[in-house]
Write a protein that holds these residues in place. Structure first.
Motif, PDB file in Angstrom:
ATOM      1  N   ASN A  40       0.805  -1.161   0.033  1.00 11.74           N
ATOM      2  CA  ASN A  40      -0.100   0.000  -0.002  1.00 11.74           C
ATOM      3  C   ASN A  40       1.155   1.058  -0.189  1.00 11.74           C
ATOM      4  OD1 ASN A  40      -2.376  -1.494   0.392  1.00 11.74           O
ATOM      5  ND2 ASN A  40      -2.382  -1.490   2.626  1.00 11.74           N
ATOM      6  N   SER A  41       2.161   1.182  -0.001  1.00 10.78           N
ATOM      7  CA  SER A  41       2.920   2.384   0.033  1.00 10.78           C
ATOM      8  C   SER A  41       2.921   3.225  -1.177  1.00 10.78           C
ATOM      9  CB  SER A  41       4.358   1.953   0.579  1.00 10.78           C
ATOM     10  OG  SER A  41       5.210   3.115   0.527  1.00 10.78           O
ATOM     11  N   HIS A  42       2.643   4.380  -0.911  1.00  9.41           N
ATOM     12  CA  HIS A  42       2.538   5.212  -2.187  1.00  9.41           C
ATOM     13  C   HIS A  42       4.139   5.924  -2.423  1.00  9.41           C
ATOM     14  CE1 HIS A  42      -1.604   5.309  -2.528  1.00  9.41           C
ATOM     15  NE2 HIS A  42      -2.004   5.878  -1.165  1.00  9.41           N
ATOM     16  N   LEU A  43       4.805   5.834  -1.063  1.00 11.26           N
ATOM     17  CA  LEU A  43       6.113   6.295  -1.441  1.00 11.26           C
ATOM     18  C   LEU A  43       6.860   5.102  -2.315  1.00 11.26           C
ATOM     19  CD1 LEU A  43       8.394   8.253  -0.460  1.00 11.26           C
ATOM     20  CD2 LEU A  43       8.728   7.010   1.549  1.00 11.26           C
ATOM     21  N   LEU A  44       6.772   4.066  -2.016  1.00  7.64           N
ATOM     22  CA  LEU A  44       7.226   2.925  -3.168  1.00  7.64           C
ATOM     23  C   LEU A  44       6.735   3.079  -4.528  1.00  7.64           C
ATOM     24  CD1 LEU A  44       7.271  -0.332  -0.695  1.00  7.64           C
ATOM     25  CD2 LEU A  44       9.421   0.828  -1.659  1.00  7.64           C
ATOM     26  N   ASP A  45       5.557   3.386  -4.550  1.00 10.93           N
ATOM     27  CA  ASP A  45       4.790   3.654  -6.006  1.00 10.93           C
ATOM     28  C   ASP A  45       5.724   4.693  -6.590  1.00 10.93           C
ATOM     29  OD1 ASP A  45       3.217   1.636  -5.456  1.00 10.93           O
ATOM     30  OD2 ASP A  45       1.460   2.740  -5.198  1.00 10.93           O
ATOM     31  N   GLN A  46       5.908   5.951  -5.929  1.00 10.50           N
ATOM     32  CA  GLN A  46       6.597   6.989  -6.326  1.00 10.50           C
ATOM     33  C   GLN A  46       7.843   6.590  -6.840  1.00 10.50           C
ATOM     34  OE1 GLN A  46       7.216  10.029  -3.705  1.00 10.50           O
ATOM     35  NE2 GLN A  46       7.929  11.585  -5.035  1.00 10.50           N
ATOM     36  N   ASN A  47       8.707   5.970  -6.057  1.00  8.60           N
ATOM     37  CA  ASN A  47       9.945   5.734  -6.435  1.00  8.60           C
ATOM     38  C   ASN A  47      10.394   4.528  -7.297  1.00  8.60           C
ATOM     39  OD1 ASN A  47      12.023   7.237  -4.460  1.00  8.60           O
ATOM     40  ND2 ASN A  47      10.376   6.921  -3.354  1.00  8.60           N
ATOM     41  N   ARG A  48       9.206   3.761  -7.272  1.00 17.98           N
ATOM     42  CA  ARG A  48       9.317   2.714  -8.616  1.00 17.98           C
ATOM     43  C   ARG A  48       9.026   3.355  -9.875  1.00 17.98           C
ATOM     44  NH1 ARG A  48       5.186  -1.155  -5.349  1.00 17.98           N
ATOM     45  NH2 ARG A  48       6.934  -2.128  -4.190  1.00 17.98           N
ATOM     46  N   ALA A  49       8.087   4.504 -10.124  1.00 22.28           N
ATOM     47  CA  ALA A  49       7.967   5.194 -11.156  1.00 22.28           C
ATOM     48  C   ALA A  49       9.275   5.962 -11.559  1.00 22.28           C
ATOM     49  CB  ALA A  49       6.801   6.395 -10.895  1.00 22.28           C
TER      50      ALA A  49
END
Length: 458
Positions: A40-49
């Motif tokens: 659920n981490s949006h921070l991980l989503d951001q850095n994956r992008a």
């Protein structure tokens, strides 16, 4: 209590009861919390992008090694009245050109290598973010777990002091104690209720932090699992950290990027050779093929090229120093985490001894008060000491768990893969392999779309 405090206490109490119920069918474990935080981490989503954006830099750098195919059309109109000989007043032409850099001293190849190293550095940064996300989840879980226990202790303490107050009032009725003893018991009960509200407030705050770290409010907690294994000494932990910590690996790749950029700056001072071939046709059916080879080199650019080389050299030196500093910081983090673990373990052992002693003191004081050898104040003080000891143990246990995971984080091992969470993890190679060859969208667009869909929110 005021109406606000009664409402707040009731809300927090109902939350604590629903969370603390034992034996629930779907109790949430620490592993469940870690999995939810990872997903659920949006921070991980951001850095994956951001990592995927860095992957595209590789594709763009590779494209510079390939020929560029360009198409151009032009048309013109001339007013017949203003034409010198009254000729035709329209013209059109089309041209197709292919251009290739044959030699540039290796600049484009070095740029490609630098972007690949940047991708590897960005991957390491992503692992660092993953560690932060998982450590925050551990901290949030243990905060809620400790807050629940503190609420339970505060509730039990309030009940015990309420019984003490009733017993003191009964003894006052028969003349065994004074009004002062009753007032002391009433004061202690008011303090216990205040502490209960404070504990419930801390639980409400911990629940909000849990939602931020994990992605949802905590359900019923199942307790805490066995502690993960860590090295037996700080020296062993440091030895692992300097080999595996993502910050150090990222700094190493940054040094390589700087060195490649220095080589590019030197190559930019040399000559370059480009070749082009074209086909042109106009509306008069005139057509032809043209070819060109061009050798060029900058002779003087006002000192810009040499300044760029000196700048690149300074960046190499800065990144090398940054690598050494990162190693020191990682070693410091390992030492601090290890010290925190040692302190938490010592506090937990001391808390157990403190609880045992405080329990004996409370039982003895209560019995002596029944025989008239102790006052009500002595009993209340002994009971408060026991509550403080139990509360300290709750915090020490939570600190020990957080400290163990902090040690893993300082070593670079607090990842979903190392913890064995048993879930599909994000594969940085999937997108990279799909785009690193710089495929044209028209030919492989469907493949890229499928890769993006499979990446999803792992």
């Amino acid at each position: 209590m005021s109406s606000f405090l009664r409402y707040f206490a009731g809300t927090a109490l109902s939350a604590s009861l629903s969370l603390w119920a034992c034996g629930a069918a779907q109790a949430e474990t620490l592993t469940d919390a870690l999995i939810a935080a990872y997903k659920n981490s949006h921070l991980l989503d951001q850095n994956r992008a951001l990592l995927r954006a860095a992957d595209e830099d590789v594709a763009q750098a590779l494209a510079t090694l390939r020929p560029v195919l360009a198409f151009a059309m032009s048309g013109a109109y001339t007013d017949p009245a203003s034409a010198a000989n009254g000729g035709q007043n329209t013209s059109a032409s089309a041209e197709l050109t292919a251009t290739l850099t044959v030699f540039d001293g290796g600049q484009n190849r070095l740029a490609l290598d630098a972007t690949k190293e940047t991708v590897l550095a960005t991957r390491s940064a992503l692992i660092g973010i993953e560690q932060d996300v998982l450590l925050s989840a551990v901290q949030a879980y243990m905060d809620v777990f400790a807050a629940l226990q503190n609420v339970s202790l505060a509730e039990n303490n309030t009940r015990l002091i309420s019984e003490e107050l009733r017993a003191t009032e009964d003894r006052f009725e028969v003349g065994e104690v004074t009004r002062t003893d009753v007032s002391l018991a009433q004061s202690a009960l008011a303090e216990a209720r205040s502490n209960l509200v404070a504990a419930q407030g801390a639980l409400a705050t911990a629940r909000e932090s849990y939602k931020l770290a994990v992605g949802h409010y905590p359900d019923t907690l199942s307790g805490i699992p066995n502690l993960p294994s860590v090295p037996t000494s700080p020296e062993a932990a440091r030895a692992v950290a300097v080999q595996t910590h993502p910050d150090i690996i990222q700094a190493q790749h940054n040094v390589t990027v700087a060195e490649l950029n220095l080589a590019r700056a030197k190559a930019a001072q040399g000559p370059s050779v480009t070749a082009s071939v074209g086909y042109q046709r106009d509306d008069n059916s005139d057509e032809g093929v043209t070819g060109q080879v061009k050798l060029s080199q900058t002779i003087y650019a006002g000192g810009r090229l040499y300044a760029a080389e000196r700048q690149a050299m300074a960046n190499v030196q800065a990144n090398r120093a940054g690598l050494l500093q990162t190693v020191r910081l990682v070693e410091l983090d390992v030492g601090n985490a290890w010290s925190g673990l040692a302190v938490a373990r010592a506090q937990l052992g001391a808390s157990d001894q403190r609880i045992e002693a405080a329990q004996l003191a409370f039982d003895g004081t209560k019995e002596e008060a029944r025989l008239g050898a102790r006052t009500t104040l002595d009993v209340l003080d002994a009971e408060q000491d026991l509550l403080d000891a139990r509360t300290a143990r709750v915090q020490a246990e939570a600190d020990q768990y957080t400290a163990v995971y902090s040690v893993l984080s300082s070593m670079g091992l607090l990842t979903a893969k190392h913890l064995g969470l048993g879930i599909p993890t994000y594969d940085p190679n999937a997108y990279y392999n799909a785009v690193s060859s710089a495929p044209p969208k028209s030919l492989q667009g469907g493949k890229l779309d499928r890769v993006l869909q499979s990446i999803g929110r792992n």
